[in-house]
Design a protein around this motif. Structure first.
Motif, PDB file in Angstrom:
ATOM      1  N   ASN A 167       0.687  -1.277   0.042  1.00  7.69           N
ATOM      2  CA  ASN A 167      -0.043  -0.048   0.020  1.00  7.69           C
ATOM      3  C   ASN A 167       0.934   1.182  -0.039  1.00  7.69           C
ATOM      4  OD1 ASN A 167      -2.801   0.168  -0.299  1.00  7.69           O
ATOM      5  ND2 ASN A 167      -3.157   0.398   1.642  1.00  7.69           N
ATOM      6  N   ALA A 168       2.343   1.205   0.057  1.00  5.60           N
ATOM      7  CA  ALA A 168       3.069   2.268   0.023  1.00  5.60           C
ATOM      8  C   ALA A 168       3.052   3.275  -1.138  1.00  5.60           C
ATOM      9  CB  ALA A 168       4.296   1.983   0.028  1.00  5.60           C
ATOM     10  N   GLY A 169       2.372   2.652  -2.243  1.00  8.01           N
ATOM     11  CA  GLY A 169       2.103   3.660  -3.382  1.00  8.01           C
ATOM     12  C   GLY A 169       3.211   3.179  -4.585  1.00  8.01           C
ATOM     13  N   LYS A 170       3.773   2.147  -4.354  1.00  7.93           N
ATOM     14  CA  LYS A 170       4.794   1.848  -5.553  1.00  7.93           C
ATOM     15  C   LYS A 170       4.141   1.624  -6.904  1.00  7.93           C
ATOM     16  CE  LYS A 170       5.435  -2.200  -3.249  1.00  7.93           C
ATOM     17  NZ  LYS A 170       4.621  -1.819  -1.907  1.00  7.93           N
ATOM     18  N   SER A 171       3.058   0.682  -6.806  1.00  9.08           N
ATOM     19  CA  SER A 171       2.601   0.486  -8.331  1.00  9.08           C
ATOM     20  C   SER A 171       1.873   2.041  -8.941  1.00  9.08           C
ATOM     21  CB  SER A 171       1.349  -0.408  -8.172  1.00  9.08           C
ATOM     22  OG  SER A 171       1.805  -1.832  -7.589  1.00  9.08           O
ATOM     23  N   SER A 172       1.412   2.960  -7.983  1.00 10.19           N
ATOM     24  CA  SER A 172       0.940   4.067  -8.726  1.00 10.19           C
ATOM     25  C   SER A 172       1.948   4.957  -8.876  1.00 10.19           C
ATOM     26  CB  SER A 172       0.242   4.854  -7.308  1.00 10.19           C
ATOM     27  OG  SER A 172      -0.666   4.160  -6.600  1.00 10.19           O
ATOM     28  N   ALA A 185      -4.678  -0.113  -6.008  1.00 13.24           N
ATOM     29  CA  ALA A 185      -5.927  -0.489  -5.097  1.00 13.24           C
ATOM     30  C   ALA A 185      -5.788  -0.030  -3.563  1.00 13.24           C
ATOM     31  CB  ALA A 185      -6.763  -1.601  -5.369  1.00 13.24           C
ATOM     32  N   ASP A 186      -6.661   0.430  -2.787  1.00 14.98           N
ATOM     33  CA  ASP A 186      -6.273   0.855  -1.544  1.00 14.98           C
ATOM     34  C   ASP A 186      -6.452  -0.520  -0.743  1.00 14.98           C
ATOM     35  OD1 ASP A 186      -8.998  -0.032  -1.394  1.00 14.98           O
ATOM     36  OD2 ASP A 186      -9.877   1.873  -0.771  1.00 14.98           O
ATOM     37  N   PHE A 189      -1.176  -5.791  -0.715  1.00 16.25           N
ATOM     38  CA  PHE A 189      -1.009  -6.767  -1.624  1.00 16.25           C
ATOM     39  C   PHE A 189      -1.897  -6.870  -2.768  1.00 16.25           C
ATOM     40  CE2 PHE A 189       0.368  -8.868   2.374  1.00 16.25           C
ATOM     41  CZ  PHE A 189       1.675  -8.865   2.034  1.00 16.25           C
ATOM     42  N   THR A 190      -2.117  -5.812  -3.286  1.00 21.04           N
ATOM     43  CA  THR A 190      -2.692  -5.519  -4.797  1.00 21.04           C
ATOM     44  C   THR A 190      -1.757  -6.090  -5.826  1.00 21.04           C
ATOM     45  OG1 THR A 190      -3.383  -3.440  -3.886  1.00 21.04           O
ATOM     46  CG2 THR A 190      -3.806  -3.801  -6.156  1.00 21.04           C
ATOM     47  N   THR A 191      -0.417  -5.835  -5.701  1.00 21.63           N
ATOM     48  CA  THR A 191       0.345  -6.367  -6.592  1.00 21.63           C
ATOM     49  C   THR A 191       0.538  -7.669  -6.268  1.00 21.63           C
ATOM     50  OG1 THR A 191       1.281  -4.176  -7.134  1.00 21.63           O
ATOM     51  CG2 THR A 191       2.583  -6.161  -7.606  1.00 21.63           C
ATOM     52  N   LYS A 281       2.676   9.898  -1.596  1.00 27.24           N
ATOM     53  CA  LYS A 281       1.329  10.412  -1.296  1.00 27.24           C
ATOM     54  C   LYS A 281       1.558  11.966  -0.351  1.00 27.24           C
ATOM     55  CE  LYS A 281      -0.150   5.725  -0.764  1.00 27.24           C
ATOM     56  NZ  LYS A 281      -0.928   4.779   0.358  1.00 27.24           N
ATOM     57  N   ASP A 283       0.493  14.539  -1.513  1.00 20.05           N
ATOM     58  CA  ASP A 283      -0.761  15.219  -1.552  1.00 20.05           C
ATOM     59  C   ASP A 283      -1.840  15.099  -0.368  1.00 20.05           C
ATOM     60  OD1 ASP A 283      -2.996  13.036  -2.568  1.00 20.05           O
ATOM     61  OD2 ASP A 283      -0.985  12.738  -2.919  1.00 20.05           O
ATOM     62  N   ALA A 312       1.800  10.370  -6.584  1.00 20.48           N
ATOM     63  CA  ALA A 312       1.049   9.812  -7.712  1.00 20.48           C
ATOM     64  C   ALA A 312      -0.077  10.507  -8.207  1.00 20.48           C
ATOM     65  CB  ALA A 312       1.051   8.452  -7.583  1.00 20.48           C
TER      66      ALA A 312
HETATM   67  N1  LIG Z   1      -3.852  10.503  -2.535  1.00 19.69           N
HETATM   68  C1  LIG Z   1      -2.887   9.514  -2.888  1.00 19.69           C
HETATM   69  N2  LIG Z   1      -3.118   8.254  -2.906  1.00 19.69           N
HETATM   70  C2  LIG Z   1      -2.421   7.377  -3.324  1.00 19.69           C
HETATM   71  C3  LIG Z   1      -0.963   7.896  -4.117  1.00 19.69           C
HETATM   72  N3  LIG Z   1      -0.077   6.855  -4.348  1.00 19.69           N
HETATM   73  C4  LIG Z   1      -0.977   5.784  -4.256  1.00 19.69           C
HETATM   74  N4  LIG Z   1      -2.074   5.963  -3.475  1.00 19.69           N
HETATM   75  C5  LIG Z   1      -3.266   5.375  -3.406  1.00 19.69           C
HETATM   76  O1  LIG Z   1      -2.530   4.144  -2.295  1.00 19.69           O
HETATM   77  C6  LIG Z   1      -3.262   2.868  -2.325  1.00 19.69           C
HETATM   78  C7  LIG Z   1      -2.081   1.863  -2.747  1.00 19.69           C
HETATM   79  O2  LIG Z   1      -1.437   2.236  -4.056  1.00 19.69           O
HETATM   80  P1  LIG Z   1      -0.627   1.230  -4.690  1.00 19.69           P
HETATM   81  O3  LIG Z   1       0.243   1.908  -5.729  1.00 19.69           O
HETATM   82  O4  LIG Z   1      -1.502  -0.085  -5.056  1.00 19.69           O
HETATM   83  O5  LIG Z   1       0.468   0.617  -3.601  1.00 19.69           O
HETATM   84  P2  LIG Z   1       1.457  -0.423  -3.659  1.00 19.69           P
HETATM   85  O6  LIG Z   1       2.721  -0.014  -2.841  1.00 19.69           O
HETATM   86  O7  LIG Z   1       1.741  -0.850  -5.100  1.00 19.69           O
HETATM   87  O8  LIG Z   1       0.834  -1.722  -3.004  1.00 19.69           O
HETATM   88  P3  LIG Z   1       0.928  -3.213  -3.036  1.00 19.69           P
HETATM   89  O9  LIG Z   1       1.011  -3.661  -4.291  1.00 19.69           O
HETATM   90  O10 LIG Z   1      -0.129  -3.677  -2.153  1.00 19.69           O
HETATM   91  O11 LIG Z   1       2.294  -3.639  -2.125  1.00 19.69           O
HETATM   92  C8  LIG Z   1      -4.113   2.815  -3.640  1.00 19.69           C
HETATM   93  O12 LIG Z   1      -5.341   3.247  -3.122  1.00 19.69           O
HETATM   94  C9  LIG Z   1      -3.687   4.449  -4.130  1.00 19.69           C
HETATM   95  O13 LIG Z   1      -4.861   5.021  -4.813  1.00 19.69           O
HETATM   96  C10 LIG Z   1      -0.748   9.368  -3.796  1.00 19.69           C
HETATM   97  O14 LIG Z   1      -0.053   9.863  -4.495  1.00 19.69           O
HETATM   98  N5  LIG Z   1      -1.740  10.151  -3.477  1.00 19.69           N
END
Ligand SMILES: Nc1nc2c(ncn2[C@@H]2O[C@H](COP(=O)(O)OP(=O)(O)OP(=O)(O)O)[C@@H](O)[C@H]2O)c(=O)[nH]1
Ligand SMILES: [Mg+2]
Length: 431
Positions: A167-172, A185-186, A189-191, A281, A283, A312
């Motif tokens: 959830n850290a925002g890596k995929s975003s 997704a929020d 373990f989306t990825t 994140k 913002d 992102a």
């Molecule tokens: N407001 C905001 N939300 C963000 C940002 N980046 C990611 N998110 C939210 O954070 C959640 C997780 O984002 P992902 O990019 O899926 O995170 P991840 O690190 O890939 O997560 P895993 O794949 O589960 O390890 C999602 O709901 C995104 O919409 C950002 O810059 N700002």
């Protein structure tokens, strides 16, 4: 489904047998020997194929057997040697034989690795003619091909890797920086499988890997991250993605150490890779909080190559992060390997006793001779055939086996076990 492991069985084709044949001519009652040689069986060759992405295909097909060499025929016709059997693997495939004797690293399209040799063909009776043996009524059999189980593991070839908690925002981030479109997704373990994105600069490309989030215990196998850490092993730099405002209210500093601990625990040099920090994140927090956090990290961790405040959502810091990556990831010229000189980087350990044999007397009093050279000799010849047996005895004498047997107490006519078969050995006159 992304498949990064496979186990396959490879078997080179057997060699064809040599022929026993004699020339037939109208006015010659019995012509000379003219049996041709058997062909060589096909080798199994792994070929690095740039169009393949993972090891998925091996879920459907895991056995690869080469074609047998043709048998020799009369009139000195040699059996055909079928070409190699090529098996495509994606770049980044590491191959290991389950017995641990062989290992290949196929990284560049076009690289090849011979993983199972075909058996050599047997010689036809024509080749056994000499001054005392003018009409040999025996020929060699073809040898079986090599066979082994291979373990394939894919380690992606990315220049930089994104690591962080779920959830850290890596995929975003990778979705924003590159054309990759991973699921976002929020929930944690989306990825579920690694995703590669390519940063395009005017003069170069840089491949970034997004892997599933790491959790505490990941290096010991918890969560998904562990399995996929192998995919960042070959990167030259890691971007630690750290949520500035975790939903669960956890402390970013502690979250940071959790991930770093797992990287160190995994080993394979991950802890030593240069690091960047992407605070994500932005913002969601006041701008001055984000800047203060960045300043603190720069202060506390001067070893970090860069600390970038990103979002992102708004695009803040994305270009900066891309620029830092392009600046700090050393360029490697993946010199395209020409199709005609492609050899995989490999190390092969073969037992050095290829020519060796041992003579020993078993508890039952029977003398035994074993070893690869003996096995090959026996596999080549049909010892039911009197002439072939005499030829084998001659070979044993030349190899020093008869002398070794005599030293062990052997008398002509005694039973001897050769490569698993017991028979009466009577190497009277040299043949
Ligand atoms: N407001 C905001 N939300 C963000 C940002 N980046 C990611 N998110 C939210 O954070 C959640 C997780 O984002 P992902 O990019 O899926 O995170 P991840 O690190 O890939 O997560 P895993 O794949 O589960 O390890 C999602 O709901 C995104 O919409 C950002 O810059 N700002
Ligand atoms: Mg993700």
């Amino acid at each position: 489904m992304f498949t990064d492991r496979a186990k396959i069985f490879v078997q080179g084709g057997a060699g064809g047998s040599g022929a026993v044949s004699f020339r037939r001519e109208a006015h010659v009652p019995k012509g000379g020997p003219d049996g041709g040689d058997g062909g060589r069986g096909s080798d199994i060759v792994l070929v690095c194929d740039g169009s393949l992405r993972d090891l998925q295909a091996f879920r459907r097909r895991a056995h690869f057997k080469g074609t047998r060499g043709g048998h020799g025929e009369g009139g000195e016709r040699h059996g055909a040697s079928p070409g190699v059997l090529e098996v495509g693997v994606p770049p980044g495939t590491v191959v290991e034989d389950t017995e641990g004797g062989m290992s290949f690293d196929l990284t560049q399209p076009g690289q090849r690795a011979v993983v199972a040799r075909g058996g050599s063909g047997g010689r036809g009776n024509k080749r056994f003619t000499n001054s005392t043996r003018q009409a040999p009524r025996f020929a060699e059999k073809g040898l079986p091909g090599e066979e082994r189980w291979l373990e394939l593991r894919l380690k992606l070839l990315a220049d930089a890797g994104l690591v962080g908690l779920p959830n850290a925002g890596k995929s975003s981030l990778i979705a924003r920086m590159t054309r990759a479109a991973p699921k976002v997704a929020d929930y944690p373990f989306t990825t579920l499988e690694p995703v590669l994105g390519t940063l395009e600069a005017p003069d170069r490309q840089l491949v970034v890997a997004d892997i599933p989030g790491l959790i505490e215990g990941a290096s010991g196998g918890a969560g998904l991250g562990h399995e996929f850490l192998a995919h960042v092993e070959r990167t030259r730099l890691l971007v630690h993605v750290l949520d500035l405002a975790p939903l669960d209210g956890s402390d970013p500093v502690q979250n940071h150490s959790t991930v770093e601990r797992e990287l160190a625990g995994y080993g394979h040099g991950l802890a030593e890779l240069p690091r960047m920090l992407a605070l994500s994140k932005a913002d969601l927090v006041p701008a001055e909080d984000a800047e203060r956090a960045a300043a603190e990290w720069r202060d506390q961790r001067p070893d970090l190559i860069a600390v970038v405040v990103t979002s992102a959502a708004t695009g803040q810091g994305i270009d900066d992060l891309a620029r830092e990556l392009l600046r700090h990831v050393p360029e490697h010229a993946p010199d395209p390997v020409a199709e005609d000189e492609p050899v995989a980087e490999h190390k092969v350990y073969r037992p050095a006793d290829d020519e060796g044999y041992r003579v020993e007397r078993g508890a039952d009093g029977v003398l035994r001779v074993a070893g690869p050279a003996i096995e090959r000799l026996l596999a080549r010849h049909d010892i039911e055939n009197e002439e072939a047996l005499r030829y084998v005895e001659g070979r044993l004498r030349k190899m020093g086996v008869i002398r070794a047997l005599e030293q062990a107490g052997f008398k002509p006519g005694d039973d001897v076990e050769l490569a698993g078969t017991v028979f009466e050995l009577d190497p009277g006159a040299p043949f």
